[in-house]
Design a protein around this motif. Sequence first.
Motif, PDB file in Angstrom:
ATOM      1  N   GLY A  46      99.162  11.770 -73.290  1.00 38.96           N
ATOM      2  CA  GLY A  46      99.631  12.284 -72.136  1.00 38.96           C
ATOM      3  C   GLY A  46      98.874  12.898 -71.122  1.00 38.96           C
ATOM      4  N   ILE A  47      97.682  13.828 -71.704  1.00 45.72           N
ATOM      5  CA  ILE A  47      96.412  14.923 -71.403  1.00 45.72           C
ATOM      6  C   ILE A  47      95.493  13.369 -70.559  1.00 45.72           C
ATOM      7  CG2 ILE A  47      94.244  15.546 -71.449  1.00 45.72           C
ATOM      8  CD1 ILE A  47      95.355  17.099 -73.677  1.00 45.72           C
ATOM      9  N   SER A  48      95.188  11.836 -71.480  1.00 45.07           N
ATOM     10  CA  SER A  48      94.154  10.995 -70.668  1.00 45.07           C
ATOM     11  C   SER A  48      94.739  10.252 -69.432  1.00 45.07           C
ATOM     12  CB  SER A  48      94.414   9.866 -71.894  1.00 45.07           C
ATOM     13  OG  SER A  48      95.324   9.179 -72.293  1.00 45.07           O
ATOM     14  N   TYR A  49      96.262  10.408 -69.439  1.00 46.99           N
ATOM     15  CA  TYR A  49      96.724   9.835 -68.143  1.00 46.99           C
ATOM     16  C   TYR A  49      97.048  10.763 -66.990  1.00 46.99           C
ATOM     17  CZ  TYR A  49      98.222   5.443 -70.785  1.00 46.99           C
ATOM     18  OH  TYR A  49      98.316   4.764 -71.064  1.00 46.99           O
ATOM     19  N   ALA A  50      97.600  12.428 -67.251  1.00 51.20           N
ATOM     20  CA  ALA A  50      96.926  12.852 -66.263  1.00 51.20           C
ATOM     21  C   ALA A  50      96.024  13.921 -66.061  1.00 51.20           C
ATOM     22  CB  ALA A  50      97.899  14.142 -67.167  1.00 51.20           C
ATOM     23  N   ALA A  51      94.729  13.588 -66.840  1.00 55.41           N
ATOM     24  CA  ALA A  51      93.534  14.343 -66.208  1.00 55.41           C
ATOM     25  C   ALA A  51      93.300  13.331 -64.699  1.00 55.41           C
ATOM     26  CB  ALA A  51      92.105  13.164 -66.751  1.00 55.41           C
ATOM     27  N   PRO A  52      93.871  12.499 -63.659  1.00 56.50           N
ATOM     28  CA  PRO A  52      93.435  12.155 -62.533  1.00 56.50           C
ATOM     29  C   PRO A  52      94.288  13.242 -61.805  1.00 56.50           C
ATOM     30  CG  PRO A  52      93.016   9.865 -63.560  1.00 56.50           C
ATOM     31  CD  PRO A  52      94.088  10.937 -63.989  1.00 56.50           C
ATOM     32  N   GLY A  53      95.705  13.742 -62.477  1.00 56.84           N
ATOM     33  CA  GLY A  53      96.193  14.537 -61.313  1.00 56.84           C
ATOM     34  C   GLY A  53      96.060  16.063 -61.647  1.00 56.84           C
ATOM     35  N   VAL A  54      95.083  16.271 -62.720  1.00 57.59           N
ATOM     36  CA  VAL A  54      95.086  17.778 -63.337  1.00 57.59           C
ATOM     37  C   VAL A  54      93.673  17.693 -62.147  1.00 57.59           C
ATOM     38  CG1 VAL A  54      93.705  19.345 -65.154  1.00 57.59           C
ATOM     39  CG2 VAL A  54      96.843  17.999 -65.221  1.00 57.59           C
ATOM     40  N   LEU A  55      92.827  17.159 -62.063  1.00 54.11           N
ATOM     41  CA  LEU A  55      91.630  17.492 -61.084  1.00 54.11           C
ATOM     42  C   LEU A  55      92.007  17.188 -59.698  1.00 54.11           C
ATOM     43  CD1 LEU A  55      89.150  14.288 -62.194  1.00 54.11           C
ATOM     44  CD2 LEU A  55      89.164  17.052 -62.964  1.00 54.11           C
ATOM     45  N   ALA A  56      93.137  16.835 -59.319  1.00 52.09           N
ATOM     46  CA  ALA A  56      93.506  16.664 -58.327  1.00 52.09           C
ATOM     47  C   ALA A  56      94.433  18.100 -57.791  1.00 52.09           C
ATOM     48  CB  ALA A  56      94.796  16.054 -57.648  1.00 52.09           C
TER      49      ALA A  56
END
Length: 167
Positions: free
Chosen positions: A99-109
């Motif tokens: 989940g964190i690997s998929y959410a990483a781009p969204g977390v950066l945004a």
Amino acid sequence: MHTEPHQPLTPATRYGDPVHRPRPVEPHTVLLPQDIPPGVDWVTLPNGIRTLAYTHPHPAPAPEPEPEPARAEPIPRWARTTALLAPTLGGGIAAAGFGISYAAPGVLAMAEALWATVALIAAGALAPLLLRAARRGGRGAGPVQHITQNITASGMFGRATGTLNNR
């Protein structure tokens, strides 16, 4: 009578004389274990000679009880719980990693959006201070206005009344 062929038998020779004519050795009787009668057994005398003698019958030794087979001990409850929780916990950690690997781009945004929000809040807090400083600088020191307010109420649920005094 036993005679040996190389020695003549004379009256001067005594039978059983250890020097001139030793006594012949009689062969020992051989007893097999099954030939020994009950109540008779081999014993060792105090001088070390082993001989057959009457003995008291020995009771047959009691057979040793067979050891109980090792019982499988029950598994403790904490061990079962741990064994069941281990794969669940591991699966949860693995799912969190995906989940964190998929959410990483969204977390950066989101991080960039949060910084923008922080900048907006800071600008909103600083704006009144800058405006006040700009007003004072242009007009100079003006009169200070005081407002007093008196509020009275009777009882816990009574109606409040008040007056404003502008000076």
